[in-house]
Each structure stands twice: as structure tokens, then as C-alpha cells.
Design a protein around this motif. Structure first.
Motif, PDB file in Angstrom:
ATOM      1  N   SER A 590       1.137  -1.536  -0.326  1.00 36.18           N
ATOM      2  CA  SER A 590      -0.044   0.125  -0.628  1.00 36.18           C
ATOM      3  C   SER A 590       0.581   1.191   0.000  1.00 36.18           C
ATOM      4  O   SER A 590       0.707   2.487  -0.082  1.00 36.18           O
ATOM      5  N   GLY A 591       2.336   1.130   0.510  1.00 35.75           N
ATOM      6  CA  GLY A 591       2.555   2.510   0.841  1.00 35.75           C
ATOM      7  C   GLY A 591       2.835   3.403   1.708  1.00 35.75           C
ATOM      8  O   GLY A 591       3.136   4.347   2.266  1.00 35.75           O
ATOM      9  N   GLY A 592       1.719   2.347   2.370  1.00 36.83           N
ATOM     10  CA  GLY A 592       1.009   2.715   3.633  1.00 36.83           C
ATOM     11  C   GLY A 592      -0.066   3.540   3.686  1.00 36.83           C
ATOM     12  O   GLY A 592      -0.554   4.216   2.606  1.00 36.83           O
ATOM     13  N   ILE A 593      -0.715   3.470   4.857  1.00 38.55           N
ATOM     14  CA  ILE A 593      -2.203   4.195   5.590  1.00 38.55           C
ATOM     15  C   ILE A 593      -2.495   5.159   5.939  1.00 38.55           C
ATOM     16  O   ILE A 593      -1.646   4.956   7.376  1.00 38.55           O
ATOM     17  N   GLY A 594      -3.133   6.370   5.589  1.00 36.47           N
ATOM     18  CA  GLY A 594      -3.344   7.213   6.254  1.00 36.47           C
ATOM     19  C   GLY A 594      -4.914   7.409   6.871  1.00 36.47           C
ATOM     20  O   GLY A 594      -5.608   6.347   6.796  1.00 36.47           O
ATOM     21  N   GLU A 595      -4.824   8.423   7.377  1.00 38.39           N
ATOM     22  CA  GLU A 595      -6.742   8.883   8.322  1.00 38.39           C
ATOM     23  C   GLU A 595      -6.557   9.848   8.257  1.00 38.39           C
ATOM     24  O   GLU A 595      -5.955  11.169   8.402  1.00 38.39           O
ATOM     25  N   TYR A 596      -8.152  10.188   7.463  1.00 34.45           N
ATOM     26  CA  TYR A 596      -8.293  11.771   7.515  1.00 34.45           C
ATOM     27  C   TYR A 596      -9.511  11.822   8.096  1.00 34.45           C
ATOM     28  O   TYR A 596     -10.066  10.952   7.212  1.00 34.45           O
ATOM     29  N   ASN A 597     -10.274  12.611   8.606  1.00 34.64           N
ATOM     30  CA  ASN A 597     -12.060  12.159   9.299  1.00 34.64           C
ATOM     31  C   ASN A 597     -12.507  11.099   9.461  1.00 34.64           C
ATOM     32  O   ASN A 597     -13.000  10.720   9.403  1.00 34.64           O
ATOM     33  N   ASP A 598     -11.268  10.484   9.977  1.00 37.45           N
ATOM     34  CA  ASP A 598     -11.789   8.974  10.715  1.00 37.45           C
ATOM     35  C   ASP A 598     -12.119   7.967   9.206  1.00 37.45           C
ATOM     36  O   ASP A 598     -12.999   7.156   9.481  1.00 37.45           O
ATOM     37  N   HIS A 599     -11.220   8.495   8.559  1.00 35.89           N
ATOM     38  CA  HIS A 599     -11.664   7.484   7.744  1.00 35.89           C
ATOM     39  C   HIS A 599     -10.003   7.389   7.186  1.00 35.89           C
ATOM     40  O   HIS A 599      -9.224   7.755   7.109  1.00 35.89           O
ATOM     41  N   GLN A 600      -9.646   5.897   6.215  1.00 36.22           N
ATOM     42  CA  GLN A 600      -8.544   5.770   5.812  1.00 36.22           C
ATOM     43  C   GLN A 600      -7.975   5.555   4.952  1.00 36.22           C
ATOM     44  O   GLN A 600      -9.740   5.267   3.665  1.00 36.22           O
ATOM     45  N   PHE A 601      -6.997   5.610   3.761  1.00 33.13           N
ATOM     46  CA  PHE A 601      -6.701   5.878   2.841  1.00 33.13           C
ATOM     47  C   PHE A 601      -5.047   5.483   2.534  1.00 33.13           C
ATOM     48  O   PHE A 601      -4.309   5.470   3.201  1.00 33.13           O
ATOM     49  N   GLU A 602      -5.072   5.351   1.001  1.00 35.07           N
ATOM     50  CA  GLU A 602      -3.220   4.908   1.064  1.00 35.07           C
ATOM     51  C   GLU A 602      -2.284   6.094   0.749  1.00 35.07           C
ATOM     52  O   GLU A 602      -2.925   7.609  -0.060  1.00 35.07           O
ATOM     53  N   LEU A 603      -1.071   6.192   1.721  1.00 33.53           N
ATOM     54  CA  LEU A 603      -1.059   8.138   1.940  1.00 33.53           C
ATOM     55  C   LEU A 603       0.318   7.452   0.278  1.00 33.53           C
ATOM     56  O   LEU A 603       0.460   6.215  -0.121  1.00 33.53           O
ATOM     57  N   SER A 604       0.887   9.172  -0.448  1.00 31.44           N
ATOM     58  CA  SER A 604       1.728   8.944  -1.146  1.00 31.44           C
ATOM     59  C   SER A 604       2.858   7.842  -0.339  1.00 31.44           C
ATOM     60  O   SER A 604       3.126   8.198   0.675  1.00 31.44           O
ATOM     61  N   ARG A 605       3.612   7.379  -1.093  1.00 36.83           N
ATOM     62  CA  ARG A 605       5.043   6.663  -0.793  1.00 36.83           C
ATOM     63  C   ARG A 605       6.372   8.253  -0.074  1.00 36.83           C
ATOM     64  O   ARG A 605       6.909   7.531   0.436  1.00 36.83           O
ATOM     65  N   ASP A 606       6.176   9.344  -0.916  1.00 39.86           N
ATOM     66  CA  ASP A 606       6.256  10.204  -0.122  1.00 39.86           C
ATOM     67  C   ASP A 606       6.143  11.078   1.024  1.00 39.86           C
ATOM     68  O   ASP A 606       7.264  12.207   0.882  1.00 39.86           O
ATOM     69  N   LEU A 607       5.402  10.972   0.940  1.00 43.47           N
ATOM     70  CA  LEU A 607       4.655  11.738   2.646  1.00 43.47           C
ATOM     71  C   LEU A 607       3.653  10.732   3.606  1.00 43.47           C
ATOM     72  O   LEU A 607       3.874   9.472   3.281  1.00 43.47           O
ATOM     73  N   GLU A 608       3.750  11.108   4.423  1.00 37.94           N
ATOM     74  CA  GLU A 608       3.855  11.432   6.095  1.00 37.94           C
ATOM     75  C   GLU A 608       2.335  11.497   6.062  1.00 37.94           C
ATOM     76  O   GLU A 608       1.842  12.254   5.728  1.00 37.94           O
ATOM     77  N   GLN A 609       1.832  10.928   7.161  1.00 40.44           N
ATOM     78  CA  GLN A 609       0.499  10.912   7.991  1.00 40.44           C
ATOM     79  C   GLN A 609       0.901  12.653   7.823  1.00 40.44           C
ATOM     80  O   GLN A 609      -0.733  13.362   7.558  1.00 40.44           O
ATOM     81  N   ASP A 610       1.113  13.320   8.991  1.00 38.71           N
ATOM     82  CA  ASP A 610       0.772  15.400   9.252  1.00 38.71           C
ATOM     83  C   ASP A 610       1.909  15.386   7.942  1.00 38.71           C
ATOM     84  O   ASP A 610       0.807  16.285   7.847  1.00 38.71           O
ATOM     85  N   GLU A 611       1.724  14.970   6.534  1.00 38.40           N
ATOM     86  CA  GLU A 611       2.140  15.930   5.771  1.00 38.40           C
ATOM     87  C   GLU A 611       1.269  16.385   5.186  1.00 38.40           C
ATOM     88  O   GLU A 611       0.891  17.164   4.911  1.00 38.40           O
ATOM     89  N   PHE A 612       0.647  15.014   5.233  1.00 39.25           N
ATOM     90  CA  PHE A 612      -0.912  15.113   4.272  1.00 39.25           C
ATOM     91  C   PHE A 612      -1.737  15.623   4.348  1.00 39.25           C
ATOM     92  O   PHE A 612      -2.665  16.457   4.023  1.00 39.25           O
ATOM     93  N   GLU A 613      -2.192  15.177   6.478  1.00 42.10           N
ATOM     94  CA  GLU A 613      -2.901  16.421   6.980  1.00 42.10           C
ATOM     95  C   GLU A 613      -2.595  17.926   6.689  1.00 42.10           C
ATOM     96  O   GLU A 613      -3.361  18.801   6.110  1.00 42.10           O
ATOM     97  N   SER A 614      -1.437  18.440   6.676  1.00 33.68           N
ATOM     98  CA  SER A 614      -1.229  19.654   6.492  1.00 33.68           C
ATOM     99  C   SER A 614      -1.342  20.046   5.386  1.00 33.68           C
ATOM    100  O   SER A 614      -1.433  21.648   5.043  1.00 33.68           O
ATOM    101  N   ILE A 615      -1.546  19.438   4.700  1.00 30.75           N
ATOM    102  CA  ILE A 615      -1.779  19.783   2.794  1.00 30.75           C
ATOM    103  C   ILE A 615      -3.233  20.230   2.540  1.00 30.75           C
ATOM    104  O   ILE A 615      -3.997  21.038   2.130  1.00 30.75           O
ATOM    105  N   ILE A 616      -4.107  19.234   3.140  1.00 30.97           N
ATOM    106  CA  ILE A 616      -5.345  19.150   3.620  1.00 30.97           C
ATOM    107  C   ILE A 616      -5.618  20.427   4.103  1.00 30.97           C
ATOM    108  O   ILE A 616      -6.673  21.173   3.468  1.00 30.97           O
ATOM    109  N   ASP A 617      -5.917  20.200   5.763  1.00 30.47           N
ATOM    110  CA  ASP A 617      -5.756  21.040   6.291  1.00 30.47           C
ATOM    111  C   ASP A 617      -5.174  22.761   5.733  1.00 30.47           C
ATOM    112  O   ASP A 617      -6.072  23.383   6.232  1.00 30.47           O
ATOM    113  N   GLY A 618      -4.029  22.513   5.491  1.00 28.73           N
ATOM    114  CA  GLY A 618      -3.722  24.452   4.802  1.00 28.73           C
ATOM    115  C   GLY A 618      -3.837  24.440   3.259  1.00 28.73           C
ATOM    116  O   GLY A 618      -3.472  25.451   3.003  1.00 28.73           O
TER     117      GLY A 618
END
Length: 716
Positions: A590-618
Motif C-alpha cells: 500500500s505504501g502506508g495507510i493514512g487517516e483523515y476525518n476517521d476514514h483511511q486511505f493510501e498515503l503517497s509513498r513520499d508523504l507521511e500522515q502529518d504532511e498529508f494532513e497539513s496539505i489538506i488542512d492548510g
């Protein structure tokens, strides 16, 4: 039971046989009587010896005669068998060679007599016996040869008769007259050879002439095409003396049947003409050009069976086909749009009704053509649409030689881009296009399903350069029963996208391909279904629940990766170890499973969970416009961003994400009526900047991003 014994009644002394017999005599003891007796004895002994000698000679002579008779009998049996075989083999020879074949065989048998027998008398007897037997069999050989000669003669005559009858019936008048004369000569020849009598010849000739006349009339009837021709023929045959009343009625009945047949043929031909013209119209409606050969065939039908209305319809077809030719020669969506505008702007003053009709048809054809072109382009099927119409020449794709086939197809796709149109801002084709035709995708998937793990890995590596411009290659293969390869290939592409030097990590795909083969081997023990399901659910949550098919393929990929990389072996293994190894395979695939709004998804292989959240939230309006330059249909940028931040995020493949409604799981943010894909990773560049660079300062993360390339970690 007691066996009786014999007891001798006399006894022999011990010296019996031990004492020699002695006769004592002196000359004086023999007198005249004794001398005579001795002479008689000598005479008797002599006669006995002569008699014995005579008997021995007679016995020897008898034995010799018996041997001679046996030899003669054996040879007789041999030559009878050989002569019989020669007569049978002679029957298989051509008639003119049968007797000579038999005679030669008999001579060969005769030549063996002197070699085997020395007695001249015996030779003579056997030779005469063989000759008599051979003559008795030769009668049959000659009879067979004569019969075969006659059969051949009759057979040749019969063949010649059939040929001449055909010429007499179907030839012109001169040919028919000559053929009848030749037929009569055949009968005369057979009569001369004793195979026919005078009476037979007369009857056969008369019947032949009558049959020929009747069959020639049938040929005349078969050429009748109109009722007028039929009436004229009936009047001519009504009182024809060549035929008896019964034959005349039969001929007139044949005329009636022929008229009915011609009527049925015309109806069938007209129906076929209608169908063929309908098929031509259907071809034109698809925007395909009709070949000249096909047009010529229908035109011939039209001349034979068509009406004036059919002729007008065919003119419309020709005009429509010409319009298609013009449209195909245009070859581009922009060119078709220009042609439509040109037709619409043409003046109509002074045009006849027919010319106005042609103009309206031309405009309708162009608009229908454009609709089909746009539908094909929007569906990614420009390759099929343009190649089928000869607008672009597409070389056959050689899946066994991807290193040459991919660059050649890329050149074709560049040509196709001119037909589809290019976005002036991005420089990309207006509608993403499939890299393979539908048939090619099926062939490629079939090849991959039979390929070795090494061949699959090589193919996956070769497709990686296409992932950016033609990500549909994976969807095309997946749609043709190649889902597992498509997922493994896409994983390899995402590892290249995540690499700072664009180097793919092929180890994950290779493990999946190896695992597919390992799982098929006898004796492989898969993890318990209950244990795997629990581990999978815990690791991925609802990341793949939007598509049960994708979830099933993901599970198969994880199981294959696990089979190739697990360290635990055997049936009695620790469940905790198994769970750990399964989760490691899930992380790799999968490359890693992330979570946003209590739902899971595949993370991009070059992003961590906090980086993904920062892009959506910001996310800012400026960042939103990177994905939707024309904005979101029905929403302001701020409203759209607020919806994204409240939505469920799902994967779209190769680093694409879609905000979806949690209830329907369907994308709801549209631009120009189409869902907006959000490319969220740390490698995609917009104006030389990544998404992280566009974030407001309070959303930026200070920690370095860690990239993994084939086991090496790089901090940038």
C-alpha cells in the motif's frame, strides 16, 4: 497289493560259459558224403549272398524312385501355387499386358526345372505337367483380359458419350449438331465391336436425339426473365411436333415454375438490396468510409433489381460517403468544427430541393461524426477511432519487444494528440487517451497471465515511463483480467514517483510476482483466513471499501507479497509473527495507510500522515486552482476547500485522490462537469514548487522529508 515274483526253475553252474567249445576232427573223419554236404552248404551260402545283394539294389532303387516322386510332387505343388498367383497378379495389370505378364511368369517357373532336377526324363515330365497346368489357367487369364478390354472400351465410350451429351445440350446449334453426329458414331463403333446390336443402336440414337431436344428446351426456359418472354415461348411450343402432348405440358409447366422462381429471386434480390443499402447507411453513421468495391457491388444490385427510389437512396449514400471522406481527411476535432461552421455559413439561395437535402444531410453527418469523435476522445479511445478510419496508421504492438514497441506507440500517440487537441495552458492533450487499443489490452493481459515472474517484472519496469502521461495503461490491463499485474505495475510506478532521482523500487512488484507462483505450488500453506482478515481490517480500515473489486485485488497482492517475503515456515508458527509479517506486506504493497476525518486511505509513498494532513488542512484557493484552474462548479474556492476538509478522502490511483461524499462514496467536486483529481504528493511540481511550498507558514513542517530508494534512506 503284493507284486508277484518269478522264481527260476533251473540253475546254472558257475562254470557255464567259462569253458570253450571244441570240435575235434581229422581228415579221415570226413568222407564223400560229408564233402557233398559241405559243397551244398557253400552253394547255399553263395545264393543267399546274391539274393541279399539283389534285394539291397532293389531297395536302393525304390528309395531313389520315392525321393524322385517326392521332389516331383513338391515342385508340382510349388508351380501350381506360383501359376495361380501369376494369374491373379496378371488380372491387376492393364488389359493389353495381362497375357504377356502371365506368360513371362510361367517361363520363369519353367526355367527353374533344369536347375533343380538332373534326370532328363523327370525334367521332361515336370515340364509337360507345368505346361498343361499353365494352359488350363491361361484360358481364365485371356478371358479376364478380354473382359477388361471391353470394360475399358465401354467405360471410355460412356465418358465420351457424357461429354458429347453435355455439348449437344448446352452448346450452340453448330456444336450441338456436331456432338449428335459424334454420339451416333460411338454407337456404330460399339456395334462393330459386337457390344451393341443394330436394334440397340437405332433405339439409343433416337432416344438420345429426343433427350437432347428436351434438355435444350429446358435451357431455353431457364433463360426466360419476363412474362412476355414466357408467353412467347408457350405459344411457340404449343404445337411443336418434336414433343408428344405430355412433354409439351411438362415444358409449359416448367415455364410457369420458372416465372414463379424469377419472381421469388427478384423479391429476395430487392430485399437484399434494401439490407445492403441499410448496412451502408449504418457504416456512414459510424463515421467509417465505405470501400469502392463494396459500393460497386451494391451499385450492380441496384442496376439489376433497383427502382428509381432505390437509385435516389444510393445517391444519398454516395453523398454521405463523400462527406465521411472529407471528415476523415480533416482528421482533427478542430478541423471538424471548422467544417461544420463552413457548411452552416454556405448560402442556400438558388439551391434545388435535392441540393438543399444534400446540404442538410452533409451538416447532419458532420454533427453526428463530431459527436462520435468527441465521445471516443473523452473515453480515451482516440487510438481505436482514428486507426479504424485510417486517419492515423497504428503499427501492431509487439508485447514481447516492449523496448521498441513503446517508443513507436508513443510517436503514434503524439500524432493522435494533434487530432484530439492540446490544452494551450498545460500543453497536454485535452482528453487523456488510452495507450492500447481494446484488443491490444486484452492480448497484453493474456500474455502477462502466462508470463514468468521475471517476464512480468520486466514488463512492469518497461511501463513505468508511461505512468505520468498514460496512467490508463494500468486500468486497461486491469479491465482485461490483469488486475494483479496492474496493481504491481502501478506500485512500481509510484515508487519511481516518490524517488528523488525517479528510480523505481522493483522489489515489491517482484515479490508479488514471485508470490503468485509460490502460492500455486503444492504444499504451500497460506495464513488462516480468519487471521489474515483480522490483520487486514486492522491495518487498512475502510481504505478500499469504496470498491470491493479493488479491495479483493489488494488482498491478493498482499497475500502474494507475504508468500514471497515471509520468514516463518511450516504449519505450526506463531500467530503474532504471522500477523507482523502480514502487516509488513500491507505496508509494502500500500505504501502506508493514512487517516483523515476517521476514514483511511493510501498515503503517497513520499508523504507521511502529518504532511498529508497539513496539505489538506492548510489548502488555500491558490492551491485549489492548481487542481481546478477553472474553479469548482457551483462553489467558491473557499466553499470548495471547506467541503474538502469535511469530506472523506479516497485514492484514485497513482497518487490521485478524490474527496467523496461519505454516504455515497462518490466524488462531488466537479469542474466542467467532471470530477477533480487531486494530485497530492511531494514530488509533483507546479511552477517549480511542491505542494508543501504553497502551504501557509503555520502549516509548514520543519522536519526533513525522508525518501527511501532501494533500501537507502536520503534526508533532504
Amino acid at each position: 497289493m503284493k507284486v508277484p515274483t518269478y522264481e527260476a526253475q533251473t540253475r546254472l553252474g558257475a562254470d557255464v560259459g567259462a569253458r570253450p567249445m571244441r570240435v575235434r576232427a581229422s581228415p579221415e573223419a570226413f568222407g564223400a558224403a560229408e564233402a557233398r554236404a559241405m559243397g551244398g552248404l557253400a552253394e547255399q551260402v553263395g545264393r543267399t549272398a546274391l539274393d541279399l545283394n539283389q534285394r539291397q539294389r532293389e531297395a536302393a532303387d525304390l528309395e531313389a524312385r520315392i525321393q524322385k516322386d517326392l521332389q516331383s510332387e513338391q515342385f508340382t505343388n510349388e508351380y501350381m501355387e506360383a501359376v495361380t498367383l501369376a494369374s491373379e497378379e496378371a488380372a491387376l495389370q492393364p488389359p493389353d499386358q495381362q497375357e504377356a505378364f502371365y506368360d513371362n511368369a510361367v517361363k520363369n517357373i519353367q526355367s527353374k526345372i533344369p536347375q533343380r532336377f538332373e534326370d532328363p526324363v523327370q525334367r521332361q515330365e515336370l515340364s509337360l505337367s507345368l505346361e498343361r497346368y499353365a494352359l488350363s489357367r491361361r484360358v481364365n487369364v485371356r478371358a479376364s483380359a478380354n473382359k477388361n478390354r471391353l470394360d475399358a472400351l465401354v467405360g471410355e465410350s460412356a465418358k465420351r458419350e457424357m461429354t458429347l451429351r453435355n455439348e449437344a445440350i448446352n452448346g450452340d446449334k453448330a456444336t450441338s449438331t456436331r456432338a449428335i453426329a459424334d454420339l451416333q458414331q460411338i454407337y456404330i463403333d460399339l456395334e462393330e465391336k459386337g457390344l451393341m446390336t443394330d436394334e440397340d443402336v437405332a433405339k439409343r440414337s433416337a432416344q438420345m436425339v429426343k433427350d437432347v431436344q428436351y434438355e435444350r428446351e429446358i435451357n431455353t426456359i431457364n433463360r426466360i426473365k419476363t412474362p412476355e418472354e414466357a408467353t412467347a415461348y408457350v405459344n411457340s411450343i404449343r404445337d411443336d411436333e418434336r414433343f408428344d402432348p405430355t412433354e409439351r405440358r411438362q415444358l409449359m409447366g416448367a415455364v410457369s415454375g420458372m416465372l414463379s422462381k424469377r419472381d421469388d429471386e427478384r423479391k429476395a434480390a430487392r430485399a437484399k438490396l434494401k439490407d445492403d443499402m441499410g448496412s451502408l447507411r449504418d457504416v456512414i453513421a459510424t463515421g467509417m468510409e465505405i470501400g469502392q468495391e463494396q459500393l460497386d457491388a451494391v451499385n450492380l444490385e441496384l442496376k439489376m433489381y433497383g427502382t428509381e427510389a432505390d437509385a435516389r437512396d444510393f445517391d444519398d449514400i454516395l453523398a454521405g460517403n463523400k462527406n465521411v471522406q472529407i471528415l476523415n481527411n480533416t482528421g482533427t476535432l478542430a478541423g471538424v468544427d471548422s467544417l461544420i461552421r463552413q457548411i452552416e455559413s454556405e448560402p442556400t439561395a438558388g439551391l434545388t430541393a435535392q441540393e438543399l437535402g444534400y446540404r442538410a444531410q452533409e451538416l447532419e453527418n458532420a454533427e453526428e461524426y463530431r459527436e462520435k469523435m468527441v465521445t471516443a476522445f473523452e473515453g480515451g479511445d482516440a487510438l481505436d477511432f482514428l486507426s479504424q478510419r485510417g486517419i492515423v496508421n497504428v503499427e501492431p504492438f509487439d508485447f514481447a519487444n516492449l523496448s521498441q514497441s513503446i517508443p513507436a506507440r508513443t510517436q503514434n500517440m503524439n500524432k493522435i494528440a494533434a487530432s484530439v487537441g492540446v490544452n494551450e495552458t498545460t500543453g497536454k492533450v485535452l482528453y487523456p487517451q488510452n495507450f492500447f487499443t481494446d484488443e491490444e489490452a486484452a492480448q497484453f493481459a493474456s500474455y502477462l497471465n502466462r508470463a514468468t515472474p521475471q517476464q512480468k517484472a520486466s514488463s512492469a519496469l518497461a511501463l513505468i515511463p508511461l505512468a505520468d502521461s498514460y496512467p490508463q495503461v494500468y486500468e486497461q490491463i486491469a479491465g482485461k483480467n490483469g488486475e494483479l499485474f496492474a496493481m504491481a505495475g502501478a506500485i512500481s510506478a509510484t515508487t519511481a514517483m516518490a524517488s528523488p532521482v525517479s528510480v523505481p523500487d522493483m522489489s515489491i512488484a517482484e515479490a508479488i510476482f514471485d508470490g503468485i507462483q509460490i502460492r500455486e505450488q503444492p504444499g504451500y500453506v497460506a495464513p488462516p483466513k480468519r487471521l489474515f482478515a483480522a490483520a487486514f481490517e486492522e491495518a487498512v480500515g475502510d481504505a478500499y471499501r469504496r470498491s470491493p473489486e479493488d479491495e479483493a485485488v489488494m488482498q491478493e497482492a498482499v497475500l502474494s507479497h507475504y508468500a514471497a517475503t515471509r520468514k516463518s515456515r511450516g504449519e505450526e508458527i506463531n500467530e503474532n509473527t504471522q500477523i507482523t509479517e502480514i502487516q509488513e506486506s500491507i505496508k509494502a504493497v500500500s505504501g502506508g495507510i493514512g487517516e483523515y476525518n476517521d476514514h483511511q486511505f493510501e498515503l503517497s509513498r513520499d508523504l507521511e500522515q502529518d504532511e498529508f494532513e497539513s496539505i489538506i488542512d492548510g489548502m488555500t484557493p491558490r492551491m485549489l486552482r492548481l487542481f481546478a484552474p477553472n474553479g469548482i462548479d457551483g462553489y467558491t474556492d473557499e466553499q470548495a476547500i471547506e467541503l474538502i476538509q469535511r469530506s472523506q478522502i479516497t485514492n484514485g490511483g497513482l497518487g490521485y485522490y478524490y474527496p467523496v461524499d461519505p454516504g455515497t462514496l462518490q466524488p462531488f467536486l466537479l469542474t466542467n462537469g467532471k470530477p477533480v483529481p487531486f494530485v497530492i504528493n511531494n514530488r509533483r511540481m507546479w511552477n517549480g514548487r511542491t505542494l508543501m511550498d504553497y502551504l501557509p507558514s503555520d502549516y509548514k513542517l520543519e522536519k526533513p522529508t525522508v525518501y527511501s530508494v532501494r533500501g537507502m534512506e536520503l534526508s533532504l
